[in-house]
Design a protein around this motif. Structure first.
Motif, PDB file in Angstrom:
ATOM      1  N   TRP A  22       0.792  -1.185  -0.106  1.00 18.48           N
ATOM      2  CA  TRP A  22      -0.135  -0.011   0.186  1.00 18.48           C
ATOM      3  C   TRP A  22       0.939   1.289   0.007  1.00 18.48           C
ATOM      4  N   LEU A  23       0.439   2.380  -0.762  1.00 20.74           N
ATOM      5  CA  LEU A  23       1.133   3.452  -0.765  1.00 20.74           C
ATOM      6  C   LEU A  23       0.040   4.636  -0.253  1.00 20.74           C
ATOM      7  N   ILE A  24       0.638   5.635   0.181  1.00 20.67           N
ATOM      8  CA  ILE A  24      -0.117   7.040   0.548  1.00 20.67           C
ATOM      9  C   ILE A  24       0.471   8.072  -0.701  1.00 20.67           C
ATOM     10  N   ILE A  25      -0.568   8.415  -1.428  1.00 16.74           N
ATOM     11  CA  ILE A  25      -0.053   9.336  -2.489  1.00 16.74           C
ATOM     12  C   ILE A  25      -1.223  10.403  -2.575  1.00 16.74           C
ATOM     13  N   GLY A  26      -0.696  11.452  -2.495  1.00 16.71           N
ATOM     14  CA  GLY A  26      -1.593  12.901  -2.547  1.00 16.71           C
ATOM     15  C   GLY A  26      -1.336  13.999  -1.640  1.00 16.71           C
ATOM     16  N   ASN A  27      -1.639  15.026  -2.041  1.00 17.45           N
ATOM     17  CA  ASN A  27      -1.434  16.138  -1.059  1.00 17.45           C
ATOM     18  C   ASN A  27      -2.582  17.192  -1.263  1.00 17.45           C
ATOM     19  N   ALA A  28      -2.349  18.278  -0.518  1.00 24.81           N
ATOM     20  CA  ALA A  28      -3.372  19.344  -0.315  1.00 24.81           C
ATOM     21  C   ALA A  28      -3.540  20.031  -2.017  1.00 24.81           C
ATOM     22  N   SER A  29      -2.577  20.038  -2.704  1.00 25.01           N
ATOM     23  CA  SER A  29      -2.954  20.578  -4.097  1.00 25.01           C
ATOM     24  C   SER A  29      -3.499  19.410  -5.058  1.00 25.01           C
ATOM     25  N   ASN A  30      -3.754  18.321  -4.901  1.00 24.78           N
ATOM     26  CA  ASN A  30      -4.379  17.617  -5.723  1.00 24.78           C
ATOM     27  C   ASN A  30      -5.569  16.491  -5.112  1.00 24.78           C
ATOM     28  N   LEU A  42       2.539  -4.183  -9.117  1.00 24.60           N
ATOM     29  CA  LEU A  42       3.863  -4.497  -8.736  1.00 24.60           C
ATOM     30  C   LEU A  42       4.670  -4.955 -10.083  1.00 24.60           C
ATOM     31  N   ASP A  43       4.177  -6.155 -10.684  1.00 29.97           N
ATOM     32  CA  ASP A  43       4.805  -7.019 -11.643  1.00 29.97           C
ATOM     33  C   ASP A  43       4.858  -5.897 -12.887  1.00 29.97           C
ATOM     34  N   ASP A  44       3.703  -4.974 -12.928  1.00 29.16           N
ATOM     35  CA  ASP A  44       3.593  -4.134 -14.311  1.00 29.16           C
ATOM     36  C   ASP A  44       4.198  -2.689 -14.074  1.00 29.16           C
ATOM     37  N   HIS A  45       4.683  -2.350 -12.925  1.00 29.97           N
ATOM     38  CA  HIS A  45       5.191  -1.257 -13.056  1.00 29.97           C
ATOM     39  C   HIS A  45       6.420  -1.045 -13.851  1.00 29.97           C
ATOM     40  N   PRO A  46       6.355   0.059 -14.632  1.00 24.92           N
ATOM     41  CA  PRO A  46       7.454   0.324 -15.297  1.00 24.92           C
ATOM     42  C   PRO A  46       8.911   0.465 -14.608  1.00 24.92           C
ATOM     43  N   GLY A  47       8.751   1.133 -13.537  1.00 24.37           N
ATOM     44  CA  GLY A  47      10.247   1.143 -12.855  1.00 24.37           C
ATOM     45  C   GLY A  47      10.526  -0.134 -12.198  1.00 24.37           C
ATOM     46  N   GLY A  48       9.784  -1.109 -11.987  1.00 24.71           N
ATOM     47  CA  GLY A  48       9.956  -2.457 -11.180  1.00 24.71           C
ATOM     48  C   GLY A  48       9.566  -2.345  -9.920  1.00 24.71           C
ATOM     49  N   ALA A  49       9.134  -3.240  -9.359  1.00 22.26           N
ATOM     50  CA  ALA A  49       8.412  -3.598  -8.013  1.00 22.26           C
ATOM     51  C   ALA A  49       9.098  -2.923  -6.853  1.00 22.26           C
ATOM     52  N   GLU A  50      10.280  -3.059  -7.098  1.00 19.32           N
ATOM     53  CA  GLU A  50      11.454  -2.518  -5.930  1.00 19.32           C
ATOM     54  C   GLU A  50      11.252  -1.026  -5.729  1.00 19.32           C
ATOM     55  N   VAL A  51      10.993  -0.478  -6.579  1.00 21.86           N
ATOM     56  CA  VAL A  51      10.648   1.181  -6.417  1.00 21.86           C
ATOM     57  C   VAL A  51       9.393   1.491  -5.499  1.00 21.86           C
ATOM     58  N   MET A  52       8.409   0.560  -5.900  1.00 22.60           N
ATOM     59  CA  MET A  52       7.333   0.783  -4.933  1.00 22.60           C
ATOM     60  C   MET A  52       7.337   0.194  -3.293  1.00 22.60           C
ATOM     61  N   LEU A  53       7.973  -0.921  -3.484  1.00 20.79           N
ATOM     62  CA  LEU A  53       8.253  -1.585  -2.116  1.00 20.79           C
ATOM     63  C   LEU A  53       9.144  -0.722  -1.163  1.00 20.79           C
ATOM     64  N   ASP A  54      10.083   0.107  -1.764  1.00 23.95           N
ATOM     65  CA  ASP A  54      10.949   1.093  -1.237  1.00 23.95           C
ATOM     66  C   ASP A  54       9.923   1.837  -0.129  1.00 23.95           C
ATOM     67  N   VAL A  55       9.052   2.212  -0.735  1.00 22.64           N
ATOM     68  CA  VAL A  55       8.151   3.540   0.058  1.00 22.64           C
ATOM     69  C   VAL A  55       7.086   2.713   0.256  1.00 22.64           C
ATOM     70  N   ALA A  56       6.794   1.414   0.356  1.00 19.87           N
ATOM     71  CA  ALA A  56       5.508   0.801   0.802  1.00 19.87           C
ATOM     72  C   ALA A  56       5.099   1.130   2.251  1.00 19.87           C
ATOM     73  N   GLY A  57       3.825   1.252   2.505  1.00 21.27           N
ATOM     74  CA  GLY A  57       3.261   1.365   3.926  1.00 21.27           C
ATOM     75  C   GLY A  57       3.523   2.782   4.483  1.00 21.27           C
ATOM     76  N   GLN A  58       3.718   3.783   3.440  1.00 18.48           N
ATOM     77  CA  GLN A  58       4.279   5.129   3.828  1.00 18.48           C
ATOM     78  C   GLN A  58       3.714   6.175   3.149  1.00 18.48           C
ATOM     79  N   ASP A  59       4.134   7.495   3.228  1.00 21.61           N
ATOM     80  CA  ASP A  59       3.595   8.445   2.276  1.00 21.61           C
ATOM     81  C   ASP A  59       4.501   8.382   1.164  1.00 21.61           C
ATOM     82  N   ALA A  60       4.165   8.265  -0.059  1.00 19.81           N
ATOM     83  CA  ALA A  60       5.133   8.085  -1.216  1.00 19.81           C
ATOM     84  C   ALA A  60       4.770   9.195  -2.106  1.00 19.81           C
ATOM     85  N   ASP A  61       3.976  10.166  -1.620  1.00 19.96           N
ATOM     86  CA  ASP A  61       3.556  11.336  -2.598  1.00 19.96           C
ATOM     87  C   ASP A  61       4.949  12.284  -3.321  1.00 19.96           C
TER      88      ASP A  61
END
Length: 121
Positions: A22-30, A42-61
């Motif tokens: 899970w990721l938290i994405i978004g801020n007051a401006s959007n 995860l498997d379809d992300h162009p940057g690879g799963a690891e990029v998202m796993l690095d910020v999983a469970g937190q604010d990734a905005d």
């Protein structure tokens, strides 16, 4: 799941694996911070799963915005919306403190680099 559900950071922070990411994405401006379950993406992300796993469970905005995702990527993200991020006073204070510390660290690094550059020339 309904986008009306609200999640606190303690709940979100438990979703940090390839089985549940899970990721938290978004801020007051959007429209404010939203919670996304991107596990199936995860498997379809162009940057690879690891990029998202690095910020999983937190604010990734910040990471999401820094990359400069396309309109298509933003539209795709909506498919994974599970709810809103509920920010309590303690979490808000921690997020502000973390942001200030990060800004201070960034500024002090810039100052050191400037001093080194001045010394070289």
């Amino acid at each position: 799941m309904s986008a009306e559900k609200e999640y606190i950071l303690d709940e979100i922070s438990q979703h940090t694996t390839t089985e549940s990411c899970w990721l938290i994405i978004g801020n007051a401006s959007n429209g404010g911070p939203k919670v996304y379950d991107v596990t199936k993406y995860l498997d379809d992300h162009p940057g690879g799963a690891e990029v998202m796993l690095d910020v999983a469970g937190q604010d990734a905005d910040e990471f999401f915005e820094d990359i400069g995702h396309s309109k298509e990527a933003r539209a795709e993200l909506k498919n994974y919306l599970v709810g809103n991020f509920k920010i309590d006073a303690a979490t808000l204070a921690k997020m502000k403190a973390d942001a200030e510390a990060k800004a201070q660290q960034k500024n002090s690094g810039t100052g050191i680099m400037l001093i080194v550059l001045m010394a070289l020339f």
